[in-house]
Scaffold this motif. Structure first.
Motif, PDB file in Angstrom:
ATOM      1  N   PRO A 114       3.813   8.642  -3.019  1.00 42.09           N
ATOM      2  CA  PRO A 114       3.092   9.933  -2.046  1.00 42.09           C
ATOM      3  C   PRO A 114       1.599   9.671  -1.613  1.00 42.09           C
ATOM      4  O   PRO A 114       0.932   8.438  -2.226  1.00 42.09           O
ATOM      5  CB  PRO A 114       2.784  10.900  -3.508  1.00 42.09           C
ATOM      6  CG  PRO A 114       3.798  10.673  -4.263  1.00 42.09           C
ATOM      7  CD  PRO A 114       3.848   8.964  -4.155  1.00 42.09           C
ATOM      8  N   MET A 115       1.399  10.532  -0.096  1.00 45.90           N
ATOM      9  CA  MET A 115       0.367   9.736   0.355  1.00 45.90           C
ATOM     10  C   MET A 115      -1.090  10.626  -0.005  1.00 45.90           C
ATOM     11  O   MET A 115      -0.386  11.639  -0.221  1.00 45.90           O
ATOM     12  CB  MET A 115       0.502  10.266   1.993  1.00 45.90           C
ATOM     13  CG  MET A 115      -0.466  10.190   3.062  1.00 45.90           C
ATOM     14  SD  MET A 115      -1.720   8.895   2.708  1.00 45.90           S
ATOM     15  CE  MET A 115      -0.992   7.338   4.203  1.00 45.90           C
ATOM     16  N   ASN A 116      -1.696  10.020  -0.382  1.00 45.76           N
ATOM     17  CA  ASN A 116      -2.548  10.356  -0.904  1.00 45.76           C
ATOM     18  C   ASN A 116      -4.443   9.972  -0.969  1.00 45.76           C
ATOM     19  O   ASN A 116      -4.009   9.014   0.406  1.00 45.76           O
ATOM     20  CB  ASN A 116      -2.469  10.948  -3.056  1.00 45.76           C
ATOM     21  CG  ASN A 116      -2.861   9.569  -3.187  1.00 45.76           C
ATOM     22  OD1 ASN A 116      -3.303   8.751  -2.907  1.00 45.76           O
ATOM     23  ND2 ASN A 116      -1.894   9.012  -4.468  1.00 45.76           N
ATOM     24  N   GLU A 117      -5.361  10.594  -0.877  1.00 46.84           N
ATOM     25  CA  GLU A 117      -6.944  10.188  -0.147  1.00 46.84           C
ATOM     26  C   GLU A 117      -7.318   8.496  -0.725  1.00 46.84           C
ATOM     27  O   GLU A 117      -6.935   8.080  -0.286  1.00 46.84           O
ATOM     28  CB  GLU A 117      -6.814  10.833  -1.488  1.00 46.84           C
ATOM     29  CG  GLU A 117      -8.748  10.654  -1.057  1.00 46.84           C
ATOM     30  CD  GLU A 117      -9.977  11.628  -1.453  1.00 46.84           C
ATOM     31  OE1 GLU A 117     -11.218  11.500  -1.243  1.00 46.84           O
ATOM     32  OE2 GLU A 117      -9.740  12.606  -1.813  1.00 46.84           O
ATOM     33  N   ILE A 152       1.098  -1.241   0.365  1.00 47.17           N
ATOM     34  CA  ILE A 152       0.438  -0.020   0.389  1.00 47.17           C
ATOM     35  C   ILE A 152       0.515   1.195  -0.059  1.00 47.17           C
ATOM     36  O   ILE A 152       0.855   2.002  -0.444  1.00 47.17           O
ATOM     37  CB  ILE A 152      -1.198  -0.050   1.235  1.00 47.17           C
ATOM     38  CG1 ILE A 152      -1.609  -0.924   1.302  1.00 47.17           C
ATOM     39  CG2 ILE A 152      -1.833   1.120   1.396  1.00 47.17           C
ATOM     40  CD1 ILE A 152      -2.809  -1.449   2.337  1.00 47.17           C
ATOM     41  N   TRP A 153       2.148   1.259   0.622  1.00 43.78           N
ATOM     42  CA  TRP A 153       2.667   2.407   0.744  1.00 43.78           C
ATOM     43  C   TRP A 153       4.135   1.963   1.892  1.00 43.78           C
ATOM     44  O   TRP A 153       3.991   1.665   2.255  1.00 43.78           O
ATOM     45  CB  TRP A 153       1.756   3.560   1.694  1.00 43.78           C
ATOM     46  CG  TRP A 153       2.754   5.003   1.949  1.00 43.78           C
ATOM     47  CD1 TRP A 153       3.255   5.878   1.235  1.00 43.78           C
ATOM     48  CD2 TRP A 153       2.131   5.465   2.549  1.00 43.78           C
ATOM     49  NE1 TRP A 153       3.692   6.933   1.636  1.00 43.78           N
ATOM     50  CE2 TRP A 153       3.130   6.713   2.644  1.00 43.78           C
ATOM     51  CE3 TRP A 153       1.554   5.294   4.681  1.00 43.78           C
ATOM     52  CZ2 TRP A 153       2.629   7.895   3.894  1.00 43.78           C
ATOM     53  CZ3 TRP A 153       1.507   6.902   4.900  1.00 43.78           C
ATOM     54  CH2 TRP A 153       2.275   7.816   4.764  1.00 43.78           C
ATOM     55  N   GLY A 154       5.161   2.831   1.178  1.00 46.53           N
ATOM     56  CA  GLY A 154       6.749   2.787   1.195  1.00 46.53           C
ATOM     57  C   GLY A 154       7.898   2.207   0.147  1.00 46.53           C
ATOM     58  O   GLY A 154       7.113   1.451  -0.585  1.00 46.53           O
ATOM     59  N   PRO A 155       8.778   1.997   0.761  1.00 46.33           N
ATOM     60  CA  PRO A 155       9.471   2.434   2.100  1.00 46.33           C
ATOM     61  C   PRO A 155       9.297   3.054   2.025  1.00 46.33           C
ATOM     62  O   PRO A 155      10.077   4.116   0.977  1.00 46.33           O
ATOM     63  CB  PRO A 155       9.985   1.438   2.151  1.00 46.33           C
ATOM     64  CG  PRO A 155      10.889   1.240   0.497  1.00 46.33           C
ATOM     65  CD  PRO A 155       9.382   1.181  -0.192  1.00 46.33           C
ATOM     66  N   GLY A 156       9.999   4.097   3.872  1.00 47.20           N
ATOM     67  CA  GLY A 156       9.508   5.258   3.965  1.00 47.20           C
ATOM     68  C   GLY A 156       9.856   5.269   5.867  1.00 47.20           C
ATOM     69  O   GLY A 156      10.080   4.493   6.037  1.00 47.20           O
ATOM     70  N   GLU A 186       7.639  15.764   4.550  1.00 49.81           N
ATOM     71  CA  GLU A 186       8.201  14.721   5.266  1.00 49.81           C
ATOM     72  C   GLU A 186       7.775  14.170   6.186  1.00 49.81           C
ATOM     73  O   GLU A 186       9.249  13.923   6.913  1.00 49.81           O
ATOM     74  CB  GLU A 186       9.522  16.198   5.681  1.00 49.81           C
ATOM     75  CG  GLU A 186       8.806  17.373   6.071  1.00 49.81           C
ATOM     76  CD  GLU A 186       8.913  18.259   5.462  1.00 49.81           C
ATOM     77  OE1 GLU A 186       8.479  19.363   5.876  1.00 49.81           O
ATOM     78  OE2 GLU A 186       7.679  18.149   3.485  1.00 49.81           O
ATOM     79  N   VAL A 187       6.677  15.172   6.609  1.00 51.69           N
ATOM     80  CA  VAL A 187       5.427  14.807   7.908  1.00 51.69           C
ATOM     81  C   VAL A 187       5.376  13.515   7.653  1.00 51.69           C
ATOM     82  O   VAL A 187       5.879  12.365   8.455  1.00 51.69           O
ATOM     83  CB  VAL A 187       4.676  15.640   8.682  1.00 51.69           C
ATOM     84  CG1 VAL A 187       3.883  15.033   9.095  1.00 51.69           C
ATOM     85  CG2 VAL A 187       5.216  16.781   9.131  1.00 51.69           C
ATOM     86  N   THR A 188       5.160  12.256   6.504  1.00 54.96           N
ATOM     87  CA  THR A 188       4.111  11.466   6.350  1.00 54.96           C
ATOM     88  C   THR A 188       5.536  10.236   6.196  1.00 54.96           C
ATOM     89  O   THR A 188       5.776   9.441   6.230  1.00 54.96           O
ATOM     90  CB  THR A 188       3.499  11.297   4.984  1.00 54.96           C
ATOM     91  OG1 THR A 188       3.968  12.278   3.780  1.00 54.96           O
ATOM     92  CG2 THR A 188       2.316  11.825   5.067  1.00 54.96           C
ATOM     93  N   ASP A 189       7.058  11.270   4.782  1.00 54.46           N
ATOM     94  CA  ASP A 189       8.104  10.799   5.030  1.00 54.46           C
ATOM     95  C   ASP A 189       9.154  11.522   4.770  1.00 54.46           C
ATOM     96  O   ASP A 189       9.395  11.750   4.311  1.00 54.46           O
ATOM     97  CB  ASP A 189       7.630   9.516   3.642  1.00 54.46           C
ATOM     98  CG  ASP A 189       9.122   8.775   2.861  1.00 54.46           C
ATOM     99  OD1 ASP A 189      10.259   8.567   3.889  1.00 54.46           O
ATOM    100  OD2 ASP A 189       8.683   8.965   1.905  1.00 54.46           O
ATOM    101  N   GLN A 190      10.334  10.603   6.300  1.00 50.39           N
ATOM    102  CA  GLN A 190      11.053  12.005   6.036  1.00 50.39           C
ATOM    103  C   GLN A 190      11.926  11.755   4.730  1.00 50.39           C
ATOM    104  O   GLN A 190      12.735  12.534   4.163  1.00 50.39           O
ATOM    105  CB  GLN A 190      11.952  11.679   7.246  1.00 50.39           C
ATOM    106  CG  GLN A 190      10.710  12.125   7.430  1.00 50.39           C
ATOM    107  CD  GLN A 190      11.726  11.991   9.365  1.00 50.39           C
ATOM    108  OE1 GLN A 190      12.617  12.991   9.734  1.00 50.39           O
ATOM    109  NE2 GLN A 190      11.645  11.261  10.475  1.00 50.39           N
ATOM    110  N   TRP A 191      12.685  10.158   4.111  1.00 49.99           N
ATOM    111  CA  TRP A 191      13.451   9.977   3.066  1.00 49.99           C
ATOM    112  C   TRP A 191      12.744  10.411   2.168  1.00 49.99           C
ATOM    113  O   TRP A 191      13.636  10.968   1.227  1.00 49.99           O
ATOM    114  CB  TRP A 191      13.337   8.127   3.613  1.00 49.99           C
ATOM    115  CG  TRP A 191      14.421   8.176   4.558  1.00 49.99           C
ATOM    116  CD1 TRP A 191      14.227   8.632   5.607  1.00 49.99           C
ATOM    117  CD2 TRP A 191      13.969   6.924   4.675  1.00 49.99           C
ATOM    118  NE1 TRP A 191      15.720   7.909   6.643  1.00 49.99           N
ATOM    119  CE2 TRP A 191      14.892   6.650   5.618  1.00 49.99           C
ATOM    120  CE3 TRP A 191      13.823   5.819   4.081  1.00 49.99           C
ATOM    121  CZ2 TRP A 191      15.097   5.071   6.261  1.00 49.99           C
ATOM    122  CZ3 TRP A 191      13.430   4.055   5.062  1.00 49.99           C
ATOM    123  CH2 TRP A 191      14.634   4.058   6.125  1.00 49.99           C
TER     124      TRP A 191
END
Length: 309
Positions: A286-289, A227-231, A276-281
């Motif tokens: 991308p975090m989206n809806e 779903i999301w990552g790596p981060g 950078e809050v959702t993924d510093q690296w």
């Protein structure tokens, strides 16, 4: 130090229709060890954890979150919490008939989830996870969706003495997640704002960055839906890779979750709209809806209905 009785997170229990597929996934791909079976129920441990099991899987007609279990230090602490929760009790304090035994009780939280509190559970023989051994060391934390996240946050603070570590907020939609702790770990529990009560995700601690990445790669190569990552998150400063299990529950590999000095810590409010809050690296998708909606999960069919075992 905070005045609290809960010491740590023990296990997360899931009920699913396709029992064999779920068990095979958690054993063969996720990296847990089957330690006990009992007629349509399997108990799975992490090799690096003294907990008897960290995931329980039960065969059922409908998918649901059976319960979330937390530990306390003594049977007297069990009794104290049971007395304070009163009418919410599902069971009175007594002997627990699951691997490791112990003494505990169950109750409904404000959203109707079943929560278990226990003490005197015997420790499981465990071992040091070796370098490049990409299996979970322990259960790290659990995140729960609530249609009224602030009320759920307040309930866990008032009744179970969880402390707020940090908040994720958005300039247009307000607060979206509260990180709650019961020990110096940044969060053992988090409450997410969602359309309904459900499991948002369960997170599993890996030995280190290498093991976290090897595990992430193993699942990607096996075709498990990522779903999301790596981060790496800012709140908690931990790494993340989120996947779906076979029944659409979100589960996470993580490592290096921040340990706080509770005497000096002050909660932050992080702007969730800042990348950078959702993924510093900056390495994750991308975090989206769409990504956010993936972890809303199905409406939990177990609310205010105690699991049969």
């Amino acid at each position: 130090m905070p005045d609290r009785l809960i010491t740590h997170l023990r296990h997360v229990d899931l009920a699913v229709p396709d029992f064999d597929k779920q068990v095979t996934f958690y054993e063969d791909l996720w990296g847990l060890t089957r330690v006990a079976d009992d007629s349509g129920v399997v108990f799975l441990a992490a090799e690096g954890s003294p907990e008897q099991y960290i995931v329980r899987i039960r065969k059922a007609e409908e998918k649901r979150l059976d319960l979330v279990s937390f530990g306390v230090a003594t049977p007297a602490d069990v009794d104290t919490l049971a007395a304070s929760l009163g009418s919410r009790l599902i069971s009175e304090p007594g002997k627990i008939d699951t691997p490791g035994g112990g003494y505990g009780f169950r109750f409904f939280d404000i959203d109707g989830r079943t929560i278990e509190i226990s003490a005197d559970v015997s420790a499981r023989a465990h071992r040091k996870i070796e370098e490049r051994e990409a299996i979970p060391v322990r259960l790290s934390h659990v995140v729960l969706n609530s249609p009224n996240a602030s009320a759920t946050r307040d309930w866990y603070t008032e009744h179970l003495s969880f402390a707020l570590s940090d908040t994720l907020s958005h300039p247009h939609i307000g607060d979206v997640m509260y990180f709650m702790r019961c020990n110096p770990q940044h969060h053992s529990l988090a409450i997410a704002q969602g359309p309904h009560a459900s499991l948002h995700h369960a997170s599993f601690e890996m030995r280190g960055i290498d093991e976290y990445m090897f595990g992430t790669g193993r699942l990607m190569r096996a075709g498990v839906r990522k779903i999301w990552g790596p981060g790496r998150h800012m709140a908690g400063d931990n790494t993340f890779s989120y996947f779906f299990d076979p029944h659409g529950n979100t589960i996470e590999y993580t490592t290096e979750l921040e340990l706080l000095d509770e005497d000096t810590w002050h909660p932050h409010i992080y702007d969730f709209s800042e990348p950078e809050v959702t993924d510093q690296w900056g390495t994750a998708n991308p975090m989206n809806e769409l990504v956010a909606k993936e972890s809303f999960n199905d409406v939990d069919r177990g609310l205010f209905v105690a699991p049969p075992m």
